[in-house]
Design a protein around this motif. Structure first.
Motif, mmCIF file in Angstrom:
data_model
loop_
_atom_site.group_PDB
_atom_site.id
_atom_site.type_symbol
_atom_site.label_atom_id
_atom_site.label_comp_id
_atom_site.label_asym_id
_atom_site.label_seq_id
_atom_site.Cartn_x
_atom_site.Cartn_y
_atom_site.Cartn_z
ATOM 1 N N ILE A 95 2.570 1.848 -3.359
ATOM 2 C CA ILE A 95 1.906 2.476 -4.495
ATOM 3 C C ILE A 95 1.641 3.816 -4.276
ATOM 4 O O ILE A 95 1.729 4.878 -4.961
ATOM 5 C CB ILE A 95 0.522 1.495 -4.418
ATOM 6 C CG1 ILE A 95 0.580 0.572 -4.869
ATOM 7 C CG2 ILE A 95 -0.650 2.445 -5.383
ATOM 8 C CD1 ILE A 95 -0.700 -0.542 -4.557
ATOM 9 N N MET A 132 -2.966 -6.922 -6.676
ATOM 10 C CA MET A 132 -3.314 -5.780 -7.148
ATOM 11 C C MET A 132 -3.687 -6.195 -8.449
ATOM 12 O O MET A 132 -3.361 -7.009 -9.246
ATOM 13 C CB MET A 132 -2.256 -4.682 -7.027
ATOM 14 C CG MET A 132 -1.075 -4.764 -8.156
ATOM 15 S SD MET A 132 -0.270 -3.133 -8.023
ATOM 16 C CE MET A 132 1.016 -3.851 -9.200
ATOM 17 N N PHE A 168 0.818 -1.172 0.164
ATOM 18 C CA PHE A 168 -0.240 -0.267 -0.069
ATOM 19 C C PHE A 168 0.900 1.374 -0.068
ATOM 20 O O PHE A 168 0.700 1.922 -0.866
ATOM 21 C CB PHE A 168 -1.156 -0.081 1.221
ATOM 22 C CG PHE A 168 -1.879 1.132 1.378
ATOM 23 C CD1 PHE A 168 -3.029 0.723 0.946
ATOM 24 C CD2 PHE A 168 -1.561 2.126 2.052
ATOM 25 C CE1 PHE A 168 -3.982 1.924 0.861
ATOM 26 C CE2 PHE A 168 -2.515 3.407 2.096
ATOM 27 C CZ PHE A 168 -3.587 3.031 1.607
ATOM 28 N N TRP A 185 -6.426 5.249 -8.133
ATOM 29 C CA TRP A 185 -6.315 4.221 -7.317
ATOM 30 C C TRP A 185 -7.565 3.860 -6.562
ATOM 31 O O TRP A 185 -8.035 4.511 -5.812
ATOM 32 C CB TRP A 185 -5.437 4.682 -6.012
ATOM 33 C CG TRP A 185 -4.649 3.697 -5.295
ATOM 34 C CD1 TRP A 185 -5.105 2.318 -5.130
ATOM 35 C CD2 TRP A 185 -4.064 4.015 -4.247
ATOM 36 N NE1 TRP A 185 -4.358 1.747 -4.230
ATOM 37 C CE2 TRP A 185 -3.805 2.618 -3.563
ATOM 38 C CE3 TRP A 185 -3.290 4.833 -3.843
ATOM 39 C CZ2 TRP A 185 -2.978 2.515 -2.388
ATOM 40 C CZ3 TRP A 185 -2.139 4.911 -2.683
ATOM 41 C CH2 TRP A 185 -2.286 3.754 -2.187
ATOM 42 N N VAL A 191 -4.461 -4.535 -12.456
ATOM 43 C CA VAL A 191 -3.700 -3.245 -13.122
ATOM 44 C C VAL A 191 -4.796 -3.400 -14.700
ATOM 45 O O VAL A 191 -4.121 -4.377 -15.096
ATOM 46 C CB VAL A 191 -2.353 -2.978 -13.348
ATOM 47 C CG1 VAL A 191 -2.325 -1.605 -14.465
ATOM 48 C CG2 VAL A 191 -1.734 -2.866 -12.029
ATOM 49 N N THR A 239 -9.330 0.964 -4.026
ATOM 50 C CA THR A 239 -8.949 -0.282 -2.973
ATOM 51 C C THR A 239 -10.445 -0.920 -3.070
ATOM 52 O O THR A 239 -11.536 -0.387 -3.334
ATOM 53 C CB THR A 239 -8.992 0.267 -1.640
ATOM 54 O OG1 THR A 239 -9.855 0.784 -1.095
ATOM 55 C CG2 THR A 239 -7.556 1.175 -1.705
ATOM 56 N N THR A 276 5.851 -4.527 -6.529
ATOM 57 C CA THR A 276 4.954 -3.785 -7.113
ATOM 58 C C THR A 276 5.493 -2.509 -7.942
ATOM 59 O O THR A 276 4.807 -2.190 -8.793
ATOM 60 C CB THR A 276 4.286 -3.018 -5.709
ATOM 61 O OG1 THR A 276 3.737 -3.955 -5.054
ATOM 62 C CG2 THR A 276 2.994 -2.009 -5.916
#
Length: 73
Positions: free
Chosen positions: A10, A44, A7, A29, A46, A31, A59
C-alpha cells in the motif's frame, strides 16, 4: 499472516504513510487495529468494501480497480 508485506505494498502504491492523504486527495490511508474479520486477515477496507486474505499482489489489483493509474509503472 502477511500484514507487513501488504502494508508495504500500500505504501509503495500510494506513496504516502498512514494518516496521510495523496496530493490529489484521491486516497487517505487510515489504519485501525480491528475490522472484526480476523479470520480472513490481512484485511483492508476501501470505501465500504472489506477485502480479506490479502497478498501484496492482490492488494495492488484491488487498489487499481479503484484507481487505474496505480497499476502503471
Amino acid at each position: 499472516m502477511g500484514g507487513r508485506e501488504v502494508f508495504q505494498a500500500i505504501k509503495d502504491a500510494l506513496h504516502i504513510n498512514p494518516g496521510e492523504t495523496t496530493p490529489d486527495n484521491s486516497w487517505t490511508w487510515i489504519t485501525t487495529s480491528c475490522l472484526g474479520t480476523c479470520g480472513v486477515g490481512p484485511v483492508m477496507l476501501v470505501d465500504d468494501q472489506v477485502y480479506g486474505n490479502l497478498t501484496p499482489e492482490r492488494t495492488i489489483e484491488i487498489l487499481t480497480q479503484y484507481d487505474p493509474r496505480l497499476g502503471r509503472k
